[in-house]
Design a protein around this motif. Structure first.
Motif, PDB file in Angstrom:
ATOM      1  N   ASP A  64     -34.679 -28.898  30.800  1.00 24.56           N
ATOM      2  CA  ASP A  64     -34.008 -30.179  30.575  1.00 24.56           C
ATOM      3  C   ASP A  64     -32.549 -30.029  30.146  1.00 24.56           C
ATOM      4  O   ASP A  64     -31.853 -31.030  29.987  1.00 24.56           O
ATOM      5  CB  ASP A  64     -34.750 -30.979  29.503  1.00 24.56           C
ATOM      6  N   LEU A  65     -32.108 -28.786  29.952  1.00 24.02           N
ATOM      7  CA  LEU A  65     -30.707 -28.587  29.551  1.00 24.02           C
ATOM      8  C   LEU A  65     -29.802 -29.087  30.674  1.00 24.02           C
ATOM      9  O   LEU A  65     -29.920 -28.645  31.821  1.00 24.02           O
ATOM     10  CB  LEU A  65     -30.432 -27.111  29.292  1.00 24.02           C
ATOM     11  N   PRO A  66     -28.886 -30.002  30.376  1.00 27.81           N
ATOM     12  CA  PRO A  66     -28.044 -30.572  31.438  1.00 27.81           C
ATOM     13  C   PRO A  66     -27.208 -29.503  32.137  1.00 27.81           C
ATOM     14  O   PRO A  66     -26.591 -28.655  31.488  1.00 27.81           O
ATOM     15  CB  PRO A  66     -27.149 -31.569  30.690  1.00 27.81           C
ATOM     16  N   THR A  67     -27.198 -29.560  33.462  1.00 27.46           N
ATOM     17  CA  THR A  67     -26.378 -28.612  34.233  1.00 27.46           C
ATOM     18  C   THR A  67     -24.891 -28.844  33.979  1.00 27.46           C
ATOM     19  O   THR A  67     -24.088 -27.938  34.196  1.00 27.46           O
ATOM     20  CB  THR A  67     -26.680 -28.724  35.734  1.00 27.46           C
ATOM     21  N   ALA A  68     -24.542 -30.058  33.522  1.00 26.81           N
ATOM     22  CA  ALA A  68     -23.140 -30.325  33.189  1.00 26.81           C
ATOM     23  C   ALA A  68     -22.665 -29.446  32.048  1.00 26.81           C
ATOM     24  O   ALA A  68     -21.461 -29.235  31.877  1.00 26.81           O
ATOM     25  CB  ALA A  68     -22.967 -31.794  32.813  1.00 26.81           C
ATOM     26  N   PHE A  69     -23.615 -28.920  31.255  1.00 30.29           N
ATOM     27  CA  PHE A  69     -23.276 -27.968  30.192  1.00 30.29           C
ATOM     28  C   PHE A  69     -23.541 -26.533  30.635  1.00 30.29           C
ATOM     29  O   PHE A  69     -22.689 -25.661  30.480  1.00 30.29           O
ATOM     30  CB  PHE A  69     -24.102 -28.266  28.938  1.00 30.29           C
ATOM     31  N   SER A  70     -24.725 -26.286  31.186  1.00 28.89           N
ATOM     32  CA  SER A  70     -25.151 -24.907  31.441  1.00 28.89           C
ATOM     33  C   SER A  70     -24.295 -24.200  32.483  1.00 28.89           C
ATOM     34  O   SER A  70     -23.944 -23.025  32.302  1.00 28.89           O
ATOM     35  CB  SER A  70     -26.624 -24.876  31.850  1.00 28.89           C
ATOM     36  N   ARG A  71     -23.951 -24.864  33.574  1.00 33.18           N
ATOM     37  CA  ARG A  71     -23.194 -24.191  34.631  1.00 33.18           C
ATOM     38  C   ARG A  71     -21.775 -23.833  34.221  1.00 33.18           C
ATOM     39  O   ARG A  71     -21.346 -22.690  34.421  1.00 33.18           O
ATOM     40  CB  ARG A  71     -23.203 -25.040  35.903  1.00 33.18           C
ATOM     41  N   PRO A  72     -21.003 -24.762  33.644  1.00 31.80           N
ATOM     42  CA  PRO A  72     -19.654 -24.366  33.208  1.00 31.80           C
ATOM     43  C   PRO A  72     -19.672 -23.243  32.171  1.00 31.80           C
ATOM     44  O   PRO A  72     -18.834 -22.345  32.209  1.00 31.80           O
ATOM     45  CB  PRO A  72     -19.073 -25.653  32.614  1.00 31.80           C
ATOM     46  N   VAL A  73     -20.640 -23.289  31.240  1.00 27.50           N
ATOM     47  CA  VAL A  73     -20.723 -22.251  30.212  1.00 27.50           C
ATOM     48  C   VAL A  73     -21.081 -20.910  30.836  1.00 27.50           C
ATOM     49  O   VAL A  73     -20.453 -19.880  30.554  1.00 27.50           O
ATOM     50  CB  VAL A  73     -21.753 -22.654  29.131  1.00 27.50           C
ATOM     51  N   ALA A  74     -22.086 -20.898  31.713  1.00 26.19           N
ATOM     52  CA  ALA A  74     -22.541 -19.653  32.323  1.00 26.19           C
ATOM     53  C   ALA A  74     -21.462 -19.025  33.192  1.00 26.19           C
ATOM     54  O   ALA A  74     -21.135 -17.832  33.052  1.00 26.19           O
ATOM     55  CB  ALA A  74     -23.803 -19.908  33.146  1.00 26.19           C
ATOM     56  N   TYR A  75     -20.888 -19.798  34.095  1.00 23.99           N
ATOM     57  CA  TYR A  75     -19.905 -19.233  35.022  1.00 23.99           C
ATOM     58  C   TYR A  75     -18.563 -18.985  34.344  1.00 23.99           C
ATOM     59  O   TYR A  75     -17.826 -18.070  34.722  1.00 23.99           O
ATOM     60  CB  TYR A  75     -19.766 -20.129  36.248  1.00 23.99           C
ATOM     61  N   GLY A  76     -18.247 -19.778  33.323  1.00 25.07           N
ATOM     62  CA  GLY A  76     -17.030 -19.504  32.549  1.00 25.07           C
ATOM     63  C   GLY A  76     -17.123 -18.167  31.841  1.00 25.07           C
ATOM     64  O   GLY A  76     -16.168 -17.392  31.815  1.00 25.07           O
ATOM     65  N   ASP A  77     -18.311 -17.878  31.272  1.00 31.82           N
ATOM     66  CA  ASP A  77     -18.505 -16.583  30.619  1.00 31.82           C
ATOM     67  C   ASP A  77     -18.463 -15.441  31.628  1.00 31.82           C
ATOM     68  O   ASP A  77     -17.926 -14.365  31.340  1.00 31.82           O
ATOM     69  CB  ASP A  77     -19.844 -16.569  29.872  1.00 31.82           C
ATOM     70  N   LEU A  78     -19.045 -15.649  32.808  1.00 25.59           N
ATOM     71  CA  LEU A  78     -19.023 -14.601  33.830  1.00 25.59           C
ATOM     72  C   LEU A  78     -17.585 -14.291  34.260  1.00 25.59           C
ATOM     73  O   LEU A  78     -17.198 -13.120  34.375  1.00 25.59           O
ATOM     74  CB  LEU A  78     -19.854 -15.027  35.040  1.00 25.59           C
ATOM     75  N   ILE A  79     -16.790 -15.332  34.480  1.00 27.37           N
ATOM     76  CA  ILE A  79     -15.382 -15.128  34.860  1.00 27.37           C
ATOM     77  C   ILE A  79     -14.639 -14.404  33.742  1.00 27.37           C
ATOM     78  O   ILE A  79     -13.831 -13.498  33.993  1.00 27.37           O
ATOM     79  CB  ILE A  79     -14.711 -16.481  35.192  1.00 27.37           C
ATOM     80  N   ASN A 126     -30.276 -32.196  20.065  1.00 24.58           N
ATOM     81  CA  ASN A 126     -31.413 -31.735  20.877  1.00 24.58           C
ATOM     82  C   ASN A 126     -31.340 -30.221  21.054  1.00 24.58           C
ATOM     83  O   ASN A 126     -31.324 -29.710  22.172  1.00 24.58           O
ATOM     84  CB  ASN A 126     -31.394 -32.412  22.256  1.00 24.58           C
ATOM     85  N   VAL A 127     -31.277 -29.494  19.939  1.00 22.17           N
ATOM     86  CA  VAL A 127     -31.078 -28.043  20.015  1.00 22.17           C
ATOM     87  C   VAL A 127     -32.233 -27.331  20.703  1.00 22.17           C
ATOM     88  O   VAL A 127     -32.077 -26.210  21.189  1.00 22.17           O
ATOM     89  CB  VAL A 127     -30.853 -27.437  18.607  1.00 22.17           C
ATOM     90  N   GLY A 128     -33.403 -27.988  20.812  1.00 24.11           N
ATOM     91  CA  GLY A 128     -34.527 -27.382  21.500  1.00 24.11           C
ATOM     92  C   GLY A 128     -34.239 -27.114  22.963  1.00 24.11           C
ATOM     93  O   GLY A 128     -34.826 -26.204  23.562  1.00 24.11           O
ATOM     94  N   MET A 129     -33.320 -27.881  23.561  1.00 22.05           N
ATOM     95  CA  MET A 129     -32.962 -27.657  24.961  1.00 22.05           C
ATOM     96  C   MET A 129     -32.245 -26.330  25.152  1.00 22.05           C
ATOM     97  O   MET A 129     -32.223 -25.777  26.246  1.00 22.05           O
ATOM     98  CB  MET A 129     -32.096 -28.807  25.477  1.00 22.05           C
ATOM     99  N   LEU A 130     -31.625 -25.811  24.086  1.00 19.49           N
ATOM    100  CA  LEU A 130     -30.904 -24.541  24.199  1.00 19.49           C
ATOM    101  C   LEU A 130     -31.844 -23.343  24.257  1.00 19.49           C
ATOM    102  O   LEU A 130     -31.462 -22.282  24.731  1.00 19.49           O
ATOM    103  CB  LEU A 130     -29.935 -24.381  23.018  1.00 19.49           C
TER     104      LEU A 130
END
Length: 199
Positions: A64-79, A126-130
């Motif tokens: 349920d973690l919003p992709t609006a958060f997960s994708r920018p964070v994940a790919y930003g860290d990869l870059i 909603n820290v459980g989503m993390l």
């Protein structure tokens, strides 16, 4: 206690503890290294930012973690991890400083943008989503922020006190001479031990 308060306490403790570690151990060790070699440990640490990809892995975070958060964070860290390794590879070349600046600015902006997105999406409520990603944000992220700050300090030309002390001719003084100019007590004690005759 409300979840946002618990989250804020965790991040605050992470910043405080890593700040104390940086003040007492990381920065004293870095400033003793010749420049630009003092940036290498920081770049190596940030090379592990590929771990941010965990935010898009099912089982690590909630589906349920919003992709609006997960994708920018994940790919930003990869870059950022790629930029850190590029900076490390080019550190001794003329382009190395520019690449390191790009890494440090982008990496810092990525972390701050992640905080902004988390607040905008009310993730502290909603820290459980993390899922396990909670520990990335509360323990690992403060270390990354602090080491970005140290990298800015190095890049902006901060020097160790010994390297700033110069003679009238513009040549660096020896460590023992620098101690005479008024360095720290440990430096003076070390010089006294070296210069004192053996009994």
């Amino acid at each position: 206690m409300p979840f946002p308060v618990l989250f804020a306490i965790s991040v605050a403790f992470g910043l405080a503890v890593w700040g104390a570690v940086a003040w007492n151990y990381i920065w004293p060790a870095l400033r003793e290294r010749p420049s630009p070699g003092n940036l290498k440990p920081i770049l190596l640490l940030h090379g592990f930012r590929f771990l941010g990809l965990a935010f898009i892995l099912p089982g690590i975070v909630s589906p349920d973690l919003p992709t609006a958060f997960s994708r920018p964070v994940a790919y930003g860290d990869l870059i950022t991890a790629i930029l850190a390794l590029l900076a490390l590879a080019t550190l001794a070349s003329p382009i190395g400083t520019a690449v390191t600046w790009v890494f440090n600015i982008f990496g810092t902006a990525d972390l701050l943008y992640g905080f902004y997105l988390g607040g905008r999406l009310s993730l502290p409520d909603n820290v459980g989503m993390l899922g396990a990603g909670y520990f990335f944000l509360s323990a690992y992220l403060p270390l990354l922020l602090i080491t970005h700050g140290l990298a800015f300090r190095i890049l902006l030309g901060w020097r160790t006190p010994v390297s700033r002390v110069r003679s009238a001719q513009g040549t660096p003084l020896s460590r023992s001479s620098a101690c005479e100019v008024g360095q720290s007590i440990p430096c003076a004690i070390k010089s006294r031990r070296v210069s004192s005759p053996a009994v």
